[in-house]
Motif scaffolding. Structure first.
Motif, PDB file in Angstrom:
ATOM      1  N   GLY A 273       0.791  -1.223   0.000  1.00 13.05           N
ATOM      2  CA  GLY A 273       0.000   0.000   0.000  1.00 13.05           C
ATOM      3  C   GLY A 273       0.817   1.264   0.000  1.00 13.05           C
ATOM      4  O   GLY A 273       0.292   2.370   0.186  1.00 13.05           O
ATOM      5  N   VAL A 274       2.130   1.135  -0.209  1.00 16.11           N
ATOM      6  CA  VAL A 274       3.023   2.292  -0.214  1.00 16.11           C
ATOM      7  C   VAL A 274       3.052   2.924  -1.602  1.00 16.11           C
ATOM      8  O   VAL A 274       3.070   2.211  -2.617  1.00 16.11           O
ATOM      9  CB  VAL A 274       4.445   1.879   0.219  1.00 16.11           C
ATOM     10  CG1 VAL A 274       5.422   3.051   0.084  1.00 16.11           C
ATOM     11  CG2 VAL A 274       4.442   1.356   1.654  1.00 16.11           C
ATOM     12  N   LEU A 275       3.054   4.222  -1.660  1.00 12.94           N
ATOM     13  CA  LEU A 275       3.142   4.945  -2.914  1.00 12.94           C
ATOM     14  C   LEU A 275       4.590   4.925  -3.403  1.00 12.94           C
ATOM     15  O   LEU A 275       5.490   5.365  -2.679  1.00 12.94           O
ATOM     16  CB  LEU A 275       2.666   6.386  -2.758  1.00 12.94           C
ATOM     17  CG  LEU A 275       1.178   6.585  -2.389  1.00 12.94           C
ATOM     18  CD1 LEU A 275       0.884   8.010  -1.993  1.00 12.94           C
ATOM     19  CD2 LEU A 275       0.289   6.174  -3.552  1.00 12.94           C
ATOM     20  N   VAL A 276       4.799   4.442  -4.596  1.00 12.30           N
ATOM     21  CA  VAL A 276       6.141   4.285  -5.125  1.00 12.30           C
ATOM     22  C   VAL A 276       6.254   5.006  -6.440  1.00 12.30           C
ATOM     23  O   VAL A 276       5.357   4.915  -7.302  1.00 12.30           O
ATOM     24  CB  VAL A 276       6.483   2.792  -5.333  1.00 12.30           C
ATOM     25  CG1 VAL A 276       7.898   2.647  -5.878  1.00 12.30           C
ATOM     26  CG2 VAL A 276       6.344   2.025  -4.013  1.00 12.30           C
ATOM     27  N   VAL A 277       7.337   5.736  -6.651  1.00 12.76           N
ATOM     28  CA  VAL A 277       7.587   6.424  -7.894  1.00 12.76           C
ATOM     29  C   VAL A 277       8.037   5.401  -8.934  1.00 12.76           C
ATOM     30  O   VAL A 277       8.932   4.578  -8.661  1.00 12.76           O
ATOM     31  CB  VAL A 277       8.672   7.515  -7.723  1.00 12.76           C
ATOM     32  CG1 VAL A 277       8.966   8.189  -9.073  1.00 12.76           C
ATOM     33  CG2 VAL A 277       8.214   8.546  -6.701  1.00 12.76           C
TER      34      VAL A 277
END
Length: 281
Positions: A273-277
């Protein structure tokens, strides 16, 4: 000019013996000599610092009154105490806030406006206080001025003008510092105050209006694609954690921008659920 006027008001002749008390009503004095209280009071204080006289606090702290009953009691007052009713109605007409706050009064001036003798007014106020219609806080004694020196000719009065000049400069510096504090829009309020008193702190307080404004400004900078990408590269956050960095009005704009970045393939959500570039963004 103030020294000469005070001597004339109190009828103290040149050469009069020192160490005597004189009754002194500053507002009556200002009225009779057509002077402004805001100019007279500081002048009296300066002359007091010069050791010429001592002025009782009653000059600066007049008696106060406040009504503590309701209108119905006042309406019935004239039936039993017509004189007290006349005074009560007169006070209500003269002092608008007397029902809500302790209001300063000058007994002599109020008596003059009500066309009664000062002693009669004081007696009526004391009766109204005993009847629990008003709270009358009377000064301990009438305002007095105590001469420490033998009355001098005002033309030959010796005053330390250098000290007065220094006091004026200090006052101007304090006033300027206050204006700078009020007009300040960039420096943390706490740091500003500590600096004024010769202290220093390495960090901002984080809770004054300036710090809150700067924080909002810093957060608003995230609402650009490049800034958001840089932030996500430097911080491991979920979508909900990201929104904690925005106020309520900014959350919708941040959400819309993040959705567009995901549509454009710049950002994706990991299995945790982590926002990753995205690679190459």
């Amino acid at each position: 000019h103030i020294y000469q006027s005070v001597a004339e008001y109190l009828q103290v002749p040149i050469g009069a013996e020192p160490h005597k008390y004189y009754p002194f009503d500053v507002f009556d004095f200002c009225h009779k000599f057509e002077l402004k209280p805001l100019e007279v009071l500081p002048a009296l204080k300066i002359l007091e610092r010069e050791g010429l006289w001592t002025i009782s606090e009653a000059v600066y702290s007049p008696s106060t009154i406040q009504f503590i009953t309701d209108r119905e009691v006042l309406d019935r007052l004239h039936q039993s105490y017509p004189t007290l009713a006349y005074v009560a109605v007169g006070l209500l007409r003269l002092y608008n806030a007397v029902f809500y706050f302790p209001t300063p009064i000058r007994e002599s001036a109020t008596a003059y406006q009500l066309k009664i003798k000062p002693k009669e007014l004081v007696s009526a106020l004391e009766q109204l206080d005993r009847l629990e219609i008003i709270e009358y806080n009377k000064t301990g004694e009438g305002p007095q001025l105590f001469f420490h020196h033998r009355r001098a000719d005002s033309r030959h009065l010796i005053i330390d003008l250098n000290r007065i000049h220094t006091l004026r400069k200090r006052h101007e510096a304090r006033t300027e510092a206050m204006l700078n504090f009020l007009n300040n829009s960039t420096v943390c309020r706490e740091r500003f105050l500590l600096s004024y008193f010769g202290e220093d702190t390495p960090t901002d307080c984080g809770h004054c209006d300036i710090c809150e404004k700067n924080e909002k400004s810093d957060v608003s900078k995230l609402l650009t694609v490049n800034s958001m990408l840089a932030f996500l590269k430097a911080n491991v956050v979920t979508y909900k954690e990201l929104l904690l960095h925005f106020n309520q009005s900014q959350k919708e704009a941040a959400t819309q921008m993040l959705r567009k970045m995901m549509d454009d393939g710049l950002v994706e959500i990991s299995e945790r659920g982590v926002l990753v570039v995205s690679v190459g963004a």
